[in-house]
Design an enzyme around this catalytic site. Sequence first.
Site, mmCIF file in Angstrom:
data_model
loop_
_atom_site.group_PDB
_atom_site.id
_atom_site.type_symbol
_atom_site.label_atom_id
_atom_site.label_comp_id
_atom_site.label_asym_id
_atom_site.label_seq_id
_atom_site.Cartn_x
_atom_site.Cartn_y
_atom_site.Cartn_z
ATOM 1 N N GLU A 1 9.541 -10.680 -2.201
ATOM 2 C CA GLU A 1 10.579 -9.655 -2.355
ATOM 3 C C GLU A 1 11.980 -10.240 -2.460
ATOM 4 O O GLU A 1 12.844 -9.674 -3.145
ATOM 5 C CB GLU A 1 10.526 -8.673 -1.177
ATOM 6 C CG GLU A 1 9.294 -7.804 -1.131
ATOM 7 C CD GLU A 1 8.097 -8.438 -0.415
ATOM 8 O OE1 GLU A 1 7.051 -7.776 -0.274
ATOM 9 O OE2 GLU A 1 8.231 -9.621 0.012
ATOM 10 N N ASP B 1 17.944 -29.773 -6.534
ATOM 11 C CA ASP B 1 16.597 -29.907 -5.984
ATOM 12 C C ASP B 1 16.418 -29.117 -4.693
ATOM 13 O O ASP B 1 15.397 -28.444 -4.489
ATOM 14 C CB ASP B 1 16.237 -31.382 -5.764
ATOM 15 C CG ASP B 1 17.350 -32.182 -5.072
ATOM 16 O OD1 ASP B 1 18.398 -31.591 -4.718
ATOM 17 O OD2 ASP B 1 17.173 -33.395 -4.881
ATOM 18 N N ASN C 1 19.171 -35.099 -6.919
ATOM 19 C CA ASN C 1 20.061 -36.077 -6.287
ATOM 20 C C ASN C 1 19.740 -36.215 -4.805
ATOM 21 O O ASN C 1 20.591 -36.525 -3.988
ATOM 22 C CB ASN C 1 21.531 -35.738 -6.517
ATOM 23 C CG ASN C 1 21.849 -34.288 -6.181
ATOM 24 O OD1 ASN C 1 21.033 -33.576 -5.600
ATOM 25 N ND2 ASN C 1 23.042 -33.842 -6.535
ATOM 26 N N HIS D 1 1.092 0.693 10.454
ATOM 27 C CA HIS D 1 1.453 -0.690 10.182
ATOM 28 C C HIS D 1 2.790 -0.774 9.433
ATOM 29 O O HIS D 1 3.229 0.176 8.795
ATOM 30 C CB HIS D 1 0.354 -1.395 9.378
ATOM 31 C CG HIS D 1 0.055 -0.779 8.044
ATOM 32 N ND1 HIS D 1 -0.689 0.369 7.903
ATOM 33 C CD2 HIS D 1 0.401 -1.160 6.795
ATOM 34 C CE1 HIS D 1 -0.789 0.673 6.615
ATOM 35 N NE2 HIS D 1 -0.131 -0.236 5.924
ATOM 36 N N HIS D 2 3.421 -1.924 9.526
ATOM 37 C CA HIS D 2 4.739 -2.210 8.956
ATOM 38 C C HIS D 2 5.857 -1.426 9.669
ATOM 39 O O HIS D 2 6.942 -1.232 9.109
ATOM 40 C CB HIS D 2 4.803 -1.917 7.451
ATOM 41 C CG HIS D 2 3.867 -2.732 6.620
ATOM 42 N ND1 HIS D 2 3.329 -3.927 7.041
ATOM 43 C CD2 HIS D 2 3.374 -2.519 5.370
ATOM 44 C CE1 HIS D 2 2.534 -4.413 6.084
ATOM 45 N NE2 HIS D 2 2.541 -3.584 5.065
ATOM 46 N N ASP E 1 0.805 -1.230 0.000
ATOM 47 C CA ASP E 1 0.000 0.000 0.000
ATOM 48 C C ASP E 1 0.834 1.274 0.000
ATOM 49 O O ASP E 1 0.354 2.333 -0.412
ATOM 50 C CB ASP E 1 -1.002 0.006 1.163
ATOM 51 C CG ASP E 1 -0.348 -0.028 2.538
ATOM 52 O OD1 ASP E 1 0.808 -0.475 2.624
ATOM 53 O OD2 ASP E 1 -0.999 0.373 3.508
ATOM 54 N N GLY F 1 26.862 -17.055 -2.361
ATOM 55 C CA GLY F 1 26.468 -18.462 -2.311
ATOM 56 C C GLY F 1 25.140 -18.728 -1.645
ATOM 57 O O GLY F 1 25.012 -19.680 -0.867
ATOM 58 N N GLU G 1 26.512 -29.876 0.826
ATOM 59 C CA GLU G 1 26.687 -29.958 2.279
ATOM 60 C C GLU G 1 27.153 -31.355 2.690
ATOM 61 O O GLU G 1 27.968 -31.503 3.614
ATOM 62 C CB GLU G 1 25.374 -29.610 2.990
ATOM 63 C CG GLU G 1 24.718 -28.314 2.546
ATOM 64 C CD GLU G 1 25.569 -27.085 2.821
ATOM 65 O OE1 GLU G 1 26.635 -27.211 3.461
ATOM 66 O OE2 GLU G 1 25.169 -25.987 2.390
ATOM 67 N N GLY H 1 18.695 -34.244 -2.099
ATOM 68 C CA GLY H 1 19.183 -33.541 -0.925
ATOM 69 C C GLY H 1 20.303 -32.560 -1.201
ATOM 70 O O GLY H 1 20.625 -32.246 -2.356
#
Length: 548
Positions: A49, A429, A456, A112-113, A26, A402, A462, A458
């Site tokens: 955003e 994925d 693959n 607000h916000h 708004d 990253g 990591e 997952g």
Amino acid sequence: MYTVGDYLLDRLHELGIEEIFGVPGDYNLQFLDQIISRKDMKWVGNANELNASYMSDGYARTKKAAAFLTTFGVGELSAVNGLAGSYAENLPVVEIVGSPTSKVQNEGKFVHHTLADGDFKHFMKMHEPVTAARTLLTAENATVEIDRVLSALLKERKPVYINLPVDVAAAKAEKPSLPLKKENPTSNTSDQVILNKIQESLKNAKKPIVITGHEIISFGLEKTVTQFISKTKLPITTLNFGKSSVDEALPSFLGIYNGTLSEPNLKEFVESADFILMLGVKLTDSSTGAFTHHLNENKMISLNIDEGKIFNESIQNFDFESLIYSLLNLSEIEYKGKYIDKKQENFVPSNALLSQDRLWQAVENLTQSNETIVAEQGTSFFGASSIFLKPKSHFIGQPLWGSIGYTFPAALGSQIADKESRHLLFIGDGSLQLTVQELGLAIREKINPICFIINNDGYTVEREIHGPNQSYNDIPMWNYSKLPESFGATEDRVVSKIVRTENEFVSVMKEAQADPNRMYWIELVLAKEDAPKVLKKMGKLFAEQNKS
């Protein structure tokens, strides 16, 4: 009536910005009316955003400037992560924040916000570490302040922040009388001293090497560097953080240097150089094999946007952009030595299951000129960054910041910025699950990249660093091939495929390249424990780095 909002939009268009991303709220709706009323600018609304900031980052890598619009507080804070990535990797992105009226802010009302404490500058202060300049516009200062922050954007190639109160956007203003910046950078005395040092060093060197980085791309200097190398025939390498900063089809392009992870003959060639000219390079962990590089600073001239060194002595007061252009004026420089043999293998597909190493061999063989490869930080980045690009091709990754999920919106933003270069996205994925909402935008806007989703099971990157069998590296299994249909796509807009073998990959890749009028959504099924060799080595180096 000509308004502050018009002035801001005219200045953005002057920078080459033709699309503005974001989410309505708004406090920005009246300004949005001004955007959509223009014939020279398009509003591209995002699902959230954060994705808007990612799309702007991708757009800025291609158009060399971008802008997105949020609402005050809740909207701008959702975008900060993406803006931080643009700051870290030198991307000129303008964040415009629609905010409450000047009267509301001056009176400290609990609207607000806000945090209900009457202070409307909290969020601008939060942006200080990730922006080159910030401003809260008033009717009195608007035009001067807009020019100030946009000049900082152009100089530093980092994001800027513009707080635009509702009433200020509609306030009367005068049209710009002068352009925002000069067409061509100008050199100074310091520049000439540096150029003389470079010329002398190149003439005397027996084994020179040029290394380019991401700041070349930030300033749009890729063609200039390519012309310089074409003229001088100097051997050149780039870091993965700077890939496509020179045309990789040049005979003297040697490949990607990445410390101990480099090809052995490339590593030896670079590290035994008797003169190194380093342009726009930042030596980060993921681009130096976790700081395993061996580059002799006593034999190096290094130039960056904000600093420089000549044989390990700091230099200041030079114009980075001007110096890069001026390299074309160097005379009597022509390298006549040897290069190295490039490791490029022909790919002959079989019915074998697709693997990481074979996938990237196939990609290197099948990519075409004038394509843009976008590779998510993970298996995709470490696989794709090692391939040789075809002429006039580009590469987008985010190896310093990253942030996983970045590349899907970034690829869409870059594809909007350059409709002539077909974009090929490679994303895992786990990363896709963060930002897949923009699939709806891609379908609505009729954007037609080729998207490869590497399933693959997952977070493979990591797993390579720590916890290969830990549950926190697992993710929910989605039916990826059905996602376009779930987001409203029909077969005439999006082609969805599942690929498991080498032959299937080659077939669908060729089909997609021959069909530029539809998006291709291709799920690549790969083994859970499979990863590019470079990533496996990097994972071990990062694991050791995290212990020290």
